[in-house]
Design an enzyme around this catalytic site. Structure first.
Site, PDB file in Angstrom:
ATOM      1  N   ILE A 685     -95.800 -49.517  26.786  1.00 42.74           N
ATOM      2  CA  ILE A 685     -97.178 -49.017  26.621  1.00 42.74           C
ATOM      3  C   ILE A 685     -98.023 -49.227  27.869  1.00 42.74           C
ATOM      4  O   ILE A 685     -99.185 -48.840  27.908  1.00 42.74           O
ATOM      5  CB  ILE A 685     -97.870 -49.705  25.426  1.00 42.74           C
ATOM      6  CG1 ILE A 685     -97.906 -51.231  25.622  1.00 42.74           C
ATOM      7  CG2 ILE A 685     -97.225 -49.324  24.125  1.00 42.74           C
ATOM      8  CD1 ILE A 685     -98.727 -51.950  24.567  1.00 42.74           C
ATOM      9  N   GLY A 691     -94.859 -55.984  36.316  1.00 43.19           N
ATOM     10  CA  GLY A 691     -93.853 -55.611  35.334  1.00 43.19           C
ATOM     11  C   GLY A 691     -94.376 -54.622  34.317  1.00 43.19           C
ATOM     12  O   GLY A 691     -95.356 -53.918  34.555  1.00 43.19           O
ATOM     13  N   ASP A 814    -109.357 -63.437  37.885  1.00 38.32           N
ATOM     14  CA  ASP A 814    -109.069 -61.997  37.860  1.00 38.32           C
ATOM     15  C   ASP A 814    -109.729 -61.354  36.639  1.00 38.32           C
ATOM     16  O   ASP A 814    -109.111 -60.556  35.940  1.00 38.32           O
ATOM     17  CB  ASP A 814    -107.562 -61.769  37.844  1.00 38.32           C
ATOM     18  CG  ASP A 814    -107.187 -60.348  38.283  1.00 38.32           C
ATOM     19  OD1 ASP A 814    -108.029 -59.688  38.921  1.00 38.32           O
ATOM     20  OD2 ASP A 814    -106.060 -59.917  37.994  1.00 38.32           O
TER      21      ASP A 814
END
Length: 1012
Positions: A685, A691, A814
């Site tokens: 998805i 990755g 982040d």
């Protein structure tokens, strides 16, 4: 004379006015509160930042005063006799202020280091600052080429350009014209494009310090360096230099310090070493090869010799061990051979002796500590033999002895165990023998003696080893029972006693072992049951009791521990495997326990519902027939196998069975196999730099989980390894409704899987920006304002928990809209902790915690100071979250502004120019007039959070409070409703800056704080 006296008061009055104007221009910092207009306060005598000569300001030292803004043009017009301007360690941010400084015609010292100046240095520095003697521009964001005109500043004695963003491919050879230069600092300019050191630098005959660490230097060290006759310190570390070290370098008569470490130098070391004034030589972490020159022994003032992490070979010259001033000797991680010179320590007071990871043979020098100053003996991973020198018994300054992986023999001298300051004794992988002592050094915290021949019982006196944290004693010959005194050691975290002959039952009173994380007692002769007290070891992560004679049932309460590794195989346990362990994750944890059973299909474990078969006795004739038939079948199988092998000899197939390790952090209602079997492209998805993300069905009640696969390569990337470790460490230990749940992780040799709760609505980024990127995605509808505010509050709650309720705090690093996930009710959860850091607030001994890191994060969300200082603190997350707030209000992406502006810069420009608030709103928001006040508040809060000055940003606790007060009163918690109108939220800079389309910094010109 009378005229001079009469004119002095008027002159001072004008300079006082200039100084007060400067104070106002730089944000009225509290550190300058003593600067007042009172006549009783004289700048020359009462203001410590000001020094005068003949009643006029000569020196202005405003270092570390929290100044903001730039250097105004009137500074030198109002202070005409200014000679020394010192502004380092502030928050000044602008291009190089040539219009201001070029008016300083008397300036001889200029220090603007450790600020946020940016852009290129002017090409005409030699014209504007012709009298400059001291120039420090280090620690800024200057970029481009270093201007050749610097070489025309003939009066310069000090030039410091360290730690900037220069990105040119050459260093200006014109710097070699500065014949008066004594100090040249070009270090930590790691954006330079592999420049070579100009041959012309050899003309700097007055140079005493040349500091060029970490600047991507390439090529060889110029032979012209032999002309630097006054050089005292040379630092070329952390570069890519190659070739040998020029022989002439060591003939410099006044060279006191040579630092050439952490390079990638290659080639032989010079054999001609003639300087007798060298005190430090550091060539560590290069690619130097060849032997160590015997000429080093001629350096009779040498104190430090660092040659570690190279490719040096051959023996250590005996002459080095005779240097009377030698304190530090480090040659570890090379290819050195032969015996170590036995004179080490005889003539000098050695402090550090580190020769590990070589191929040395023979014994350790007997007199390493003859001077009484030795703090460490590091000689592991060699081929050393003999016994530990008894002379070390009298060396009370020793902190660490590391002799593991050698061929030492004999007993450990009794005095070694009790050395006054010894904290670490690592002797594994030798042939030492003897017994454990009852008394050791008061501060001994680490003992590693595995793979030796120690024997005897664990002494009751071990209770005096009160500071012991790690005890590794695997594969020895210890025997007897585990004494109760051993369980009183409260600081133990690791116990490895596997591979011995310990007997008796496991200790039941282990309440002092509450810090234990690893307990390995495998391959002993222990018996009895596992005491229930073992289930109270809440920090235990690895438990190995395999290959003993333990019996009884496995305590169900063990499943309450967060074990990452469990091995109870090869014992005599009975009954059912506890349900928490009854899954594929623990399929190898219980093998070879014939009387254990499981309800799931764990290999090698009997099913609890299956009937046990009974062996039927057969007659000898029947047995003989069975044997004959079995032999014939076996022979046929062999023939068939040979036939198949012969016909397929050209095709070799190697089947590799992947072994997975599972670590769970929540109660699991799915198995390892249900995850692995669904890792198909059909279930992908999302993809990212690290990755892919899969959605995997696991049945009710959970429905789905999200699985992030970090990599799938044979060679694991270290950055991804670090991200995986960070994610597991942090998400495995914290719990909050606004932080995504990490359910478990699975790891193999070439892949890492992180299994999370599945978030139905995926990321905020998709809902805000997905339609713009893919107009055909009809499943996305614009978020209304109440839902956006709900998301902002939820994300703020998660960050607030990390910053204020976790100890120590956690910085995400982040925060962005794609890392804010939404569940079925659009509740926000912070995700992706791969870059997160746990802050060290304090360190023992009052040392400052090291909260620095390499730059990490996403473009458009970077706090401006982070790229410069690499300091990690909570204000970095606040800046990122401010960008998210601006995304929620404007609908723009983080990198989306006007021209070259990002969103934060565009928003500041929009506000600074007084444009309508309506013009900033996302046109997709319905009924904007209804929520205009709330949206305006959140927009301004986003501006506050993205202030360029970190100290002006609010805390996440303040941010959360402001967002909550944007909600209607009926949605507020009870404690928030009272006094809602009384809150004053205006914590912002009086002045801010934004970047225009031509990349120049402009003040918004407003003296008013932003009012929320």
């Amino acid at each position: 004379m009378m005229t001079f006296v009469n004119s002095q008061p008027s002159f001072l009055s004008s300079e006082r006015a200039t100084l007060l104007k400067l104070k106002q221009e730089w944000g009225n910092p509290p550190s300058l509160s003593n600067w007042t207009n009172a006549t009783s306060s004289s700048p020359c005598s009462s203001w410590p930042e000001v020094e005068c000569l003949n009643g006029s300001v000569k020196v202005l030292n405003l270092a570390s005063k929290e100044l903001i803004g730039s250097i105004p043009p009137f500074i030198c017009q109002g202070l005409p006799n200014l000679e020394n301007l010192i502004l380092h360690d502030n928050f000044l941010s602008a291009p190089f202020p040539k219009e201001s400084l070029y008016n300083c015609t008397n300036l001889i010292e200029l220090d603007i280091s450790q600020n946020i100046f940016f852009g290129a240095l002017p090409d005409d520095l030699d014209i504007g600052l012709s009298r400059l003697q001291y120039a420090d521009f280090g620690g800024n964001n200057f970029s481009g080429d270093i201007p050749p005109s610097i070489g025309n500043l003939s009066t310069l004695t000090t030039l410091l350009l360290y730690q900037n963003l220069f990105n040119g491919s050459r260093l200006p050879p014109e710097i070699g014209n500065l014949t008066s230069l004594e100090t040249l600092g070009l270090a930590y300019n790691d954006q330079l494009a592999d420049p070579e050191i100009p041959f012309e630098f050899g003309r700097l005959k007055s140079l005493q310090v040349l500091w060029m660490t970490g600047s991507n230097l390439a090529g060889r060290i110029p032979d012209s360096f032999s002309n630097l006759v006054n050089l005292e310190r040379l630092d070329l570390s952390l570069n890519n230099l190659e070739g040998g070290i020029p022989g002439g370098l060591f003939s410099l008569p006044n060279l006191d310090n040579v630092f050439l470490y952490k390079n990638s130098l290659s080639g032989n070391l010079p054999s001609v070493v003639q300087s007798f004034n060298l005190t430090q030589i550091d060539m560590a972490m290069n690619k130097l090869n060849g032997s160590i020159p015997d000429g080093f022994g001629k350096l009779q003032k040498l104190e430090v010799l660092n040659l570690y992490s190279n490719q040096l070979s051959g023996q250590v010259p005996n002459s080095i061990s005779s240097i009377p001033t030698l304190r530090i000797f480090r040659v570890f991680r090379n290819n050195l051979t032969g015996q170590l010179p036995q004179e080490f320590g005889v003539r000098s007071k050695l402090e550090a002796f580190e020769v590990s990871e070589n191929n040395f043979t023979g014994k350790l020098p007997d007199n390493l500590c003859a001077g009484g100053a030795l703090t460490g003996v590091i000689a592991f991973s060699n081929n050393l033999t003999g016994e530990i020198p008894k002379s070390l018994e009298a060396c009370d300054r020793i902190i660490s002895i590391q002799l593991y992986d050698n061929n030492f023999t004999g007993r450990i001298p009794d005095g070694i165990w009790t050395l006054l300051n010894l904290t670490s004794l690592r002797l594994s992988g030798n042939s030492f023998f003897g017994e454990l002592p009852s008394k050791v050094a008061w501060n001994l915290s680490r003992v590693e003696i595995s793979n030796n021949r120690f024997s005897g019982p664990i002494p009751p006196g071990i209770s005096s080893w009160v500071k012991l944290s790690v005890l590794k004693a695997s594969n020895n010959m210890f025997s007897g029972q585990i004494p109760p005194e051993f369980t009183t050691l409260s600081e133990l975290t690791v116990i490895n006693f596997d591979g011995n002959s310990l007997s008796g039952e496991l200790p039941s009173d282990i309440k002092s072992w509450n810090s234990l994380t690893i307990l390995n007692l495998a391959r002993n002769k222990l018996s009895g049951q596992i005491p229930l007290s073992f289930t109270s070891l809440q920090d235990l992560s690895e438990l190995d009791l395999s290959e003993n004679q333990l019996s009884g049932q496995i305590p169900t309460q063990l499943t309450n521990l967060r074990l990452t590794s469990l091995n109870l195989s090869s014992n005599k346990f009975t009954g059912r495997i506890p349900s928490g362990f009854d899954n594929m994750a623990y399929q190898n944890s219980f093998s070879n326990n014939p009387d254990l059973c499981a309800t799931s299909q764990i290999s090698n474990i009997r099913n609890c519902h299956a009937k046990r078969s009974h062996t039927k006795k057969f007659s000898p004739k029947i047995i003989a027939m069975i044997v004959i038939l079995s032999t014939l079948v076996l022979l046929a199988a062999v023939l068939i196998t040979l036939f198949v092998f012969r016909n397929n000899s050209k095709k070799k197939h190697k089947r590799i069975r992947t072994t997975w390790k599972l670590v769970s952090f929540h109660k699991m209602d799915f198995t390892e196999s249900s995850i692995l079997s669904c890792m198909t492209e059909h279930n992908v998805i999302g993809t990212g730099g690290s990755g892919k993300v899969y959605r995997i069905a696991v049945g009710q009640p959970r429905g789905y989980v999200a699985v992030k696969r970090l990599w799938n390569n044979k060679k694991v990337d270290q950055n991804l390894e670090d991200e995986f470790s960070s994610e597991v460490q942090i998400l495995g230990s914290i719990r909050h409704s606004n932080i995504v749940k990490l359910l478990c992780c699975l790891s193999s040799n070439n892949s890492k899987l992180l299994v999370y709760e599945y978030m139905v609505h995926q990321s905020l980024d998709k809902w805000l920006h997905g339609k713009k990127r893919n107009p055909m995605d009809h499943g996305l509808v614009p978020l209304d304002w109440p839902r956006r505010l709900q998301i902002a509050i939820g994300a703020a709650q998660g960050l607030c928990y990390m910053h204020h309720d976790c100890s120590p705090p956690i910085v995400h690093r982040d925060v962005k809209s794609s890392n804010i996930l939404l569940d079925s009710e659009f509740n926000a959860k912070i995700a992706d902790f791969g870059l997160a850091k746990i802050l060290e607030k304090h360190k023992p001994g009052g040392q400052e915690a090291n909260n620095r890191s390499s730059i990490a994060g996403s473009m458009g969300y970077f706090a401006p100071e982070y790229a410069y200082t690499t300091r990690i603190n909570e204000r970095i997350d606040v800046y990122c979250f401010g960008v998210v707030l601006l995304e929620l209000v404007t609908g723009k992406e983080a990198n989306e502004g006007d021209g070259d502006l990002n969103l934060a810069e565009w928003a500041w420009k929009h506000f600074g120019e007084g444009d309508s608030m309506v013009g900033a709103l996302d046109p997709q928001i319905k009924d904007p007039d209804t929520y205009l006040e709330e949206m305006s508040t959140v927009f301004k809060l986003g501006l506050i959070c993205t202030s360029t000055l970190p100290s002006s940003r609010p805390s996440m606790k303040d941010v959360l409070e402001i967002l909550r007060r944007c909600n209607p009163s009926d949605q507020l918690p009870e404690e928030m409703k009272e006094g809602r109108e009384e809150i004053d939220v205006a914590p912002l800079l009086k002045r801010e800056s934004y970047v225009t389309s031509d990349n120049t910094m402009v003040s918004n010109g407003s003296d008013d704080m932003i009012q929320l």
